[in-house]
Write a protein that holds these residues in place. Structure first.
Motif, PDB file in Angstrom:
ATOM      1  N   GLN A   7      15.220   9.521  15.429  1.00  0.00           N
ATOM      2  CA  GLN A   7      14.000   8.800  15.768  1.00  0.00           C
ATOM      3  C   GLN A   7      12.761   9.289  15.089  1.00  0.00           C
ATOM      4  OE1 GLN A   7      12.468   9.937  19.819  1.00  0.00           O
ATOM      5  NE2 GLN A   7      11.330   8.909  19.810  1.00  0.00           N
ATOM      6  N   TYR A   8      12.709   8.675  14.432  1.00  0.00           N
ATOM      7  CA  TYR A   8      11.302   8.836  13.334  1.00  0.00           C
ATOM      8  C   TYR A   8       9.846   8.716  14.012  1.00  0.00           C
ATOM      9  CZ  TYR A   8      14.998   8.062   9.915  1.00  0.00           C
ATOM     10  OH  TYR A   8      16.499   7.837   9.253  1.00  0.00           O
ATOM     11  N   ARG A   9       9.024   9.450  13.287  1.00  0.00           N
ATOM     12  CA  ARG A   9       7.820   9.436  14.336  1.00  0.00           C
ATOM     13  C   ARG A   9       6.573   9.422  13.458  1.00  0.00           C
ATOM     14  NH1 ARG A   9       8.960  13.794  19.730  1.00  0.00           N
ATOM     15  NH2 ARG A   9      10.320  12.296  20.474  1.00  0.00           N
ATOM     16  N   PRO A  10       5.908   8.218  12.577  1.00  0.00           N
ATOM     17  CA  PRO A  10       4.900   8.351  11.950  1.00  0.00           C
ATOM     18  C   PRO A  10       3.782   8.840  11.932  1.00  0.00           C
ATOM     19  CG  PRO A  10       6.297   6.238  12.241  1.00  0.00           C
ATOM     20  CD  PRO A  10       6.885   7.153  13.564  1.00  0.00           C
ATOM     21  N   TRP A  11       3.402   8.791  13.470  1.00  0.00           N
ATOM     22  CA  TRP A  11       2.418   9.413  13.789  1.00  0.00           C
ATOM     23  C   TRP A  11       1.701  10.647  14.446  1.00  0.00           C
ATOM     24  CZ3 TRP A  11       5.674   4.896  14.886  1.00  0.00           C
ATOM     25  CH2 TRP A  11       5.257   5.545  16.388  1.00  0.00           C
ATOM     26  N   LYS A  15       0.987  -1.025  -0.169  1.00  0.00           N
ATOM     27  CA  LYS A  15      -0.055   0.121   0.013  1.00  0.00           C
ATOM     28  C   LYS A  15       1.137   1.607  -0.015  1.00  0.00           C
ATOM     29  CE  LYS A  15      -3.511   2.319   2.605  1.00  0.00           C
ATOM     30  NZ  LYS A  15      -4.041   2.058   3.746  1.00  0.00           N
ATOM     31  N   PRO A  16       0.692   2.220  -1.103  1.00  0.00           N
ATOM     32  CA  PRO A  16       0.984   3.438  -0.946  1.00  0.00           C
ATOM     33  C   PRO A  16       1.486   4.135  -0.169  1.00  0.00           C
ATOM     34  CG  PRO A  16      -0.092   3.479  -2.672  1.00  0.00           C
ATOM     35  CD  PRO A  16       0.018   2.464  -1.746  1.00  0.00           C
ATOM     36  N   LEU A  17       2.198   4.714   0.586  1.00  0.00           N
ATOM     37  CA  LEU A  17       1.916   5.928   1.705  1.00  0.00           C
ATOM     38  C   LEU A  17       1.166   6.121   1.803  1.00  0.00           C
ATOM     39  CD1 LEU A  17       4.123   6.462   4.686  1.00  0.00           C
ATOM     40  CD2 LEU A  17       5.414   8.548   3.169  1.00  0.00           C
ATOM     41  N   ASP A  18       0.139   7.140   2.883  1.00  0.00           N
ATOM     42  CA  ASP A  18      -0.617   7.706   2.755  1.00  0.00           C
ATOM     43  C   ASP A  18       0.148   9.705   2.905  1.00  0.00           C
ATOM     44  OD1 ASP A  18      -2.678   9.949   4.875  1.00  0.00           O
ATOM     45  OD2 ASP A  18      -3.914   8.555   3.770  1.00  0.00           O
ATOM     46  N   GLN A  19      -0.715  10.341   2.007  1.00  0.00           N
ATOM     47  CA  GLN A  19      -0.296  11.495   1.916  1.00  0.00           C
ATOM     48  C   GLN A  19      -0.043  12.620   2.699  1.00  0.00           C
ATOM     49  OE1 GLN A  19       1.152  12.708  -1.693  1.00  0.00           O
ATOM     50  NE2 GLN A  19       2.108  14.601  -0.284  1.00  0.00           N
ATOM     51  N   GLU A  20      -1.614  12.446   3.373  1.00  0.00           N
ATOM     52  CA  GLU A  20      -1.415  13.053   4.541  1.00  0.00           C
ATOM     53  C   GLU A  20       0.171  12.692   5.837  1.00  0.00           C
ATOM     54  OE1 GLU A  20      -4.197  14.413   8.142  1.00  0.00           O
ATOM     55  OE2 GLU A  20      -5.163  13.053   6.617  1.00  0.00           O
ATOM     56  N   MET A  21      -0.207  11.220   5.943  1.00  0.00           N
ATOM     57  CA  MET A  21       1.231  11.119   7.055  1.00  0.00           C
ATOM     58  C   MET A  21       2.665  11.392   6.304  1.00  0.00           C
ATOM     59  SD  MET A  21       1.359   7.136   8.122  1.00  0.00           S
ATOM     60  CE  MET A  21       2.966   6.387   7.725  1.00  0.00           C
ATOM     61  N   PHE A  22       2.644  11.449   4.891  1.00  0.00           N
ATOM     62  CA  PHE A  22       3.778  12.195   4.494  1.00  0.00           C
ATOM     63  C   PHE A  22       3.533  13.974   4.423  1.00  0.00           C
ATOM     64  CE2 PHE A  22       6.742  14.108   1.335  1.00  0.00           C
ATOM     65  CZ  PHE A  22       7.835  12.984   1.034  1.00  0.00           C
TER      66      PHE A  22
END
Length: 99
Positions: free
Chosen positions: A95-99, A1-8
């Protein structure tokens, strides 16, 4: 599934720990800055999976585009009072925070 644009668009990256000044910023801004600085690199990546239950061994090759970690860490030097003796590639530095 492609990355959600809003999340990006809202993904934040924090650099904390033994740095002179901790920084947090949006990934899209970091990408833009890296592109303007001319440090974005594209390189082939080869992956080999020797344990693939569906069809046996698999090999894949893709082009990966990214920002060198060295450039990113140059933006947050260690404190002047403490000389850096650790590797600049220490995984706890980013530190990555994807949310």
């Amino acid at each position: 599934k492609p990355l959600d644009q809003e999340m990006f668009d809202t993904w934040e990256i924090s650099i904390t720990g033994a740095v002179a000044e901790e920084k947090t910023g949006k990934l899209v801004d970091l990408i833009d800055e890296a592109e303007k600085a001319g440090v974005v690199v594209t390189t082939p990546l080869v992956a080999q999976c020797t344990i693939n239950p569906l069809g046996g061994e698999a090999i894949a090759q893709v082009e990966v585009t990214g920002i060198p970690l060295e450039w990113l860490l140059e933006k947050v030097p260690p404190p002047e009072s403490r000389p850096s003796r650790s590797s600049p590639l220490r995984s706890t530095a980013v530190q990555y925070r994807p949310w």
